[in-house]
Scaffold this active site. Structure first.
Site, PDB file in Angstrom:
ATOM      1  N   ARG A  25      73.488  52.689  33.372  1.00  0.00           N
ATOM      2  CA  ARG A  25      73.670  52.082  32.122  1.00  0.00           C
ATOM      3  C   ARG A  25      73.598  50.550  32.286  1.00  0.00           C
ATOM      4  NH1 ARG A  25      78.310  49.691  31.840  1.00  0.00           N
ATOM      5  NH2 ARG A  25      80.338  50.948  32.311  1.00  0.00           N
ATOM      6  N   ASP A  51      78.639  46.023  32.432  1.00  0.00           N
ATOM      7  CA  ASP A  51      79.569  45.964  33.579  1.00  0.00           C
ATOM      8  C   ASP A  51      80.778  47.080  33.454  1.00  0.00           C
ATOM      9  OD1 ASP A  51      81.688  44.780  35.565  1.00  0.00           O
ATOM     10  OD2 ASP A  51      80.431  42.958  35.555  1.00  0.00           O
ATOM     11  N   HIS A  80      87.026  54.262  29.304  1.00  0.00           N
ATOM     12  CA  HIS A  80      86.877  55.233  28.036  1.00  0.00           C
ATOM     13  C   HIS A  80      88.097  56.277  28.180  1.00  0.00           C
ATOM     14  CE1 HIS A  80      82.873  54.134  27.325  1.00  0.00           C
ATOM     15  NE2 HIS A  80      82.261  54.441  28.464  1.00  0.00           N
ATOM     16  N   LEU A 110      78.104  53.057  22.719  1.00  0.00           N
ATOM     17  CA  LEU A 110      79.256  52.343  22.349  1.00  0.00           C
ATOM     18  C   LEU A 110      80.422  53.139  22.317  1.00  0.00           C
ATOM     19  CD1 LEU A 110      80.170  53.017  19.158  1.00  0.00           C
ATOM     20  CD2 LEU A 110      78.010  52.308  18.708  1.00  0.00           C
ATOM     21  N   ALA A 111      81.648  52.207  22.484  1.00  0.00           N
ATOM     22  CA  ALA A 111      82.957  52.796  22.356  1.00  0.00           C
ATOM     23  C   ALA A 111      83.840  51.910  21.529  1.00  0.00           C
ATOM     24  CB  ALA A 111      83.617  52.974  23.862  1.00  0.00           C
ATOM     25  N   CYS A 126      84.345  44.604  31.413  1.00  0.00           N
ATOM     26  CA  CYS A 126      83.064  44.213  31.101  1.00  0.00           C
ATOM     27  C   CYS A 126      82.698  42.848  31.707  1.00  0.00           C
ATOM     28  CB  CYS A 126      82.707  43.951  29.623  1.00  0.00           C
ATOM     29  SG  CYS A 126      83.058  45.526  28.586  1.00  0.00           S
TER      30      CYS A 126
END
Length: 235
Positions: free
Chosen positions: A79, A82, A86, A161-162, A178
Site C-alpha cells: 500500500r 508510511d 492497527h 482507512l483506520a 505515518c
C-alpha cells in the site's frame, strides 16, 4: 438518472492481518474479472504494525525483536503511506471497489475516504479535518484520529482507512505514525465528552458514511463470512 450500484459489506470482527491481506488479494483478483461486485471489509486487527511500499523501517522506533514482548506483529505491504498501527478498538474499512466504474481518480478517492472519517467524527461533535501537505489521514487540531493507506491496481482499490475509536495509544509511541514526527495520535474516546455507543454501532456508522459519500444504493450485508474457504476461493 443515476444507475443503482450495489455494495457487499462484510462484517468480519477481529481478523489476523495476514489473513485479511490474502483475502484482499483474492477479492481484488475477482473484482478485476467481474466475479464479484464492489465489496468493503469491516473489521479490526490484533495489535499489528504495517509498513507501506516505501519501506520506511527507520520510523519503527524499537527493534523488531522487541515487538513480540509488547504483543504486536510487523508486516510489510504494497500500500501507499508510511508505518501505521492497527489494533483493537479501531474501525477499519478495506474497500475493494472499481474506481473506473464510479469515475473517480486516486486523489478524489482518498479525499472521499477522508470525508468518510470526518463525517463519522462530526456525529459526536468532533471537528476533524483532512491533513495538510505531508499530513496524510484525518486530524483533530494537531492530533491524528484516522489513517489512510491505499493500493490501486488496474483501477481496483484495496487497503483503506483506520479510525481510532478507543485503541491503546501507547502502541503509537513505538513508531513515528505515518512518518510525521512531533504530532500526537488521538481517538474518538479522547476527543468527545459523549458516552459512546457500542463499537459495532460505530462501525456501522462508518459504513453508512462511506456508502453515502460513494453513492451506493443497494447494500448486501454479510456476517461470519469465511476468510478463505478450503478451496482457497473467496466467496
Amino acid at each position: 438518472m443515476r444507475v443503482p450500484r450495489s455494495l457487499e459489506v462484510w462484517k468480519m470482527g477481529t481478523v489476523n492481518y495476514l489473513d485479511a491481506l490474502k483475502l484482499q488479494d483474492k477479492l481484488v483478483s475477482h473484482r478485476k474479472t467481474h466475479k464479484i461486485s464492489d465489496t468493503v471489509l469491516s473489521l479490526q486487527h490484533p495489535p499489528t504494525y504495517t509498513l507501506g511500499k516505501r519501506r520506511t523501517d527507520h520510523n519503527l522506533l524499537v527493534p523488531e525483536s522487541d515487538l513480540k514482548t509488547i504483543g504486536a506483529e510487523l508486516h510489510y505491504t504494497q500500500r501507499g503511506g508510511d508505518i501505521t498501527f492497527h489494533g483493537p478498538h479501531q474501525a477499519i474499512l478495506y474497500p475493494i471497489i472499481s474506481l473506473r466504474d464510479i469515475g473517480l481518480g486516486a486523489r478524489n478517492y482518498v479525499e472521499k475516504l477522508e470525508l468518510t472519517m470526518i463525517e463519522l467524527a462530526s456525529l459526536y461533535g468532533v471537528k476533524a479535518r483532512a491533513g495538510g501537505v505531508g499530513e496524510t489521514g484525518v486530524w483533530v487540531g494537531e492530533r491524528k484520529i484516522g489513517a489512510i493507506g491505499v493500493r490501486i491496481s488496474s483501477g481496483i482499490t484495496s487497503h483503506g482507512l483506520a479510525f481510532n475509536i478507543d485503541p491503546d495509544l501507547n502502541y503509537f509511541k513505538h513508531i513515528v505514525p505515518c512518518g510525521i514526527a512531533d504530532k500526537e495520535v488521538t481517538s474518538l474516546r479522547r476527543e468527545t465528552d459523549l458516552v459512546l455507543p457500542t463499537e459495532e454501532v460505530i462501525h456501522e456508522q462508518l459504513i453508512s458514511c462511506f456508502v453515502r459519500l460513494f453513492a451506493f444504493s443497494d447494500l448486501i450485508w454479510k456476517e461470519d463470512t469465511p476468510i478463505l474457504p478450503d478451496n482457497g476461493e473467496a466467496e
